[in-house]
Design a protein around this motif. Sequence first.
Motif, PDB file in Angstrom:
ATOM      1  N   LYS A 158       4.234  29.823 -34.463  1.00 41.02           N
ATOM      2  CA  LYS A 158       5.397  28.952 -34.247  1.00 41.02           C
ATOM      3  C   LYS A 158       5.214  28.098 -32.995  1.00 41.02           C
ATOM      4  O   LYS A 158       4.582  28.510 -32.025  1.00 41.02           O
ATOM      5  CB  LYS A 158       6.668  29.794 -34.103  1.00 41.02           C
ATOM      6  N   THR A 159       5.799  26.916 -33.022  1.00 43.06           N
ATOM      7  CA  THR A 159       5.842  26.075 -31.833  1.00 43.06           C
ATOM      8  C   THR A 159       6.954  26.560 -30.903  1.00 43.06           C
ATOM      9  O   THR A 159       7.851  27.307 -31.314  1.00 43.06           O
ATOM     10  CB  THR A 159       6.125  24.615 -32.196  1.00 43.06           C
ATOM     11  N   ALA A 162      10.365  25.508 -32.392  1.00 43.53           N
ATOM     12  CA  ALA A 162      10.854  26.361 -33.481  1.00 43.53           C
ATOM     13  C   ALA A 162      11.289  27.715 -32.951  1.00 43.53           C
ATOM     14  O   ALA A 162      12.315  28.271 -33.372  1.00 43.53           O
ATOM     15  CB  ALA A 162       9.764  26.525 -34.537  1.00 43.53           C
ATOM     16  N   ASP A 165      14.687  27.554 -31.115  1.00 43.10           N
ATOM     17  CA  ASP A 165      15.818  27.539 -32.044  1.00 43.10           C
ATOM     18  C   ASP A 165      16.089  28.923 -32.615  1.00 43.10           C
ATOM     19  O   ASP A 165      17.245  29.361 -32.706  1.00 43.10           O
ATOM     20  CB  ASP A 165      15.552  26.559 -33.187  1.00 43.10           C
ATOM     21  N   GLU A 166      15.022  29.626 -32.975  1.00 43.82           N
ATOM     22  CA  GLU A 166      15.177  30.960 -33.557  1.00 43.82           C
ATOM     23  C   GLU A 166      15.767  31.940 -32.550  1.00 43.82           C
ATOM     24  O   GLU A 166      16.671  32.720 -32.873  1.00 43.82           O
ATOM     25  CB  GLU A 166      13.825  31.471 -34.050  1.00 43.82           C
TER      26      GLU A 166
END
Length: 300
Positions: A158-159, A162, A165-166
Amino acid sequence: MRIIFMGTPEFSVPVLRALVEAGHDIVATYSQPPRRAGRGKALSPTPVALAAEAMGIDVRTPVSLRDAEVQAAFSALDADVAVVAAYGLILPRAVLDAPRLGCLNVHASLLPRWRGAAPIQRAILAGDLETGVGIMQMEAGLDTGPVRLEGRTPIDGKTAGALTDELSAMGARLMVTVLGDYDGHPAVTQTQDGITYATKIDKTEARIDWSQPAEQVERQVRAFNPVPGAFFEIAGERVKLLAADPIRASGEAGMVLDDHLTITCGSGALRPTLLQRAGRGAMTARDLLRGFPIPPGTRL
C-alpha cells in the motif's frame, strides 16, 4: 461524553465525524491556525477546522497551548475527555490533566514501534509487514502512554496515502469503541522492547538514490505517495515517481534500460507505472515517454 476534539489534517476528519455520529457532545474543536496556501497564498483553514465549522462546532486555533489564558479556556470547557488525532502541537501537563478522563490519542502505528511524527511513512520505508492504530492514553512523553485498544492491518504494497485513509477509518472505529465502554478497555502499559522513532519526513528524503536496491526505492515511492512524492531529475525537470514495479535486471545504477523506462538500481531495477511531470497530472510511463522522450542509455 463531553469531548474536546483536537486534530488538523484530513486524517483527523473521519475521527471527528465518527464521534458526532456516535452521539457524543463535541464542546470544541482545536486545530492548528490557518496557513497560507495556493498561488495567491491566501490563508486556508485546516481540514478539521472546515469540517467542524460545517457541523456547527466551535473551532479554536491557538498558536500554542502553553499560554495560561489558553489553558484556562481549555479547562473551562469541563470536558470528560479530549480526543487527539494528528493535532500537531505539544500538549502541556495542564492540558493533559484538564479533562476528567485525560486525553486519548489516535496513533497510527503499533506502539512502541514508530513513536513520533511520521509513523505511516517510516513503517513503509522500513519494510514492515504490518501496521495499525493504537488508542493511547496520553502522557507527557512522546507517545509513551498506555494503549487501550489496538487494530492491525497488513501493509502489503500500500501507498502512504491508501494506508493513511485505512488507518484513519480504523482509528475512528476504535475510538468510538473505547469511548462506548471506557472501563472495559483498560490501559495497557507499552513494552520496552522494540521502541523506534518515526522522525518527521524531510523533503530531501524524496530524491531517489538509484544506488539503493530496487526494493528499497519502491518502498520510498510508496512511502512518499502522495506527498512529498519521490522524484528524479532529467533535463533540468523534476519528475515524480508515483508507482513502480521491482524487476530482475542488472547494470549501472540509474541507467534507463529500455523503451518501458526500466531503470537499474543498486540491485535489480524498477519499471515505473505512474509518473508526474511538474504542473501536470499523473500519467503512465508510456504516456510520459510519448511527449517526453527518455531513450535507453540515459543516465538519471
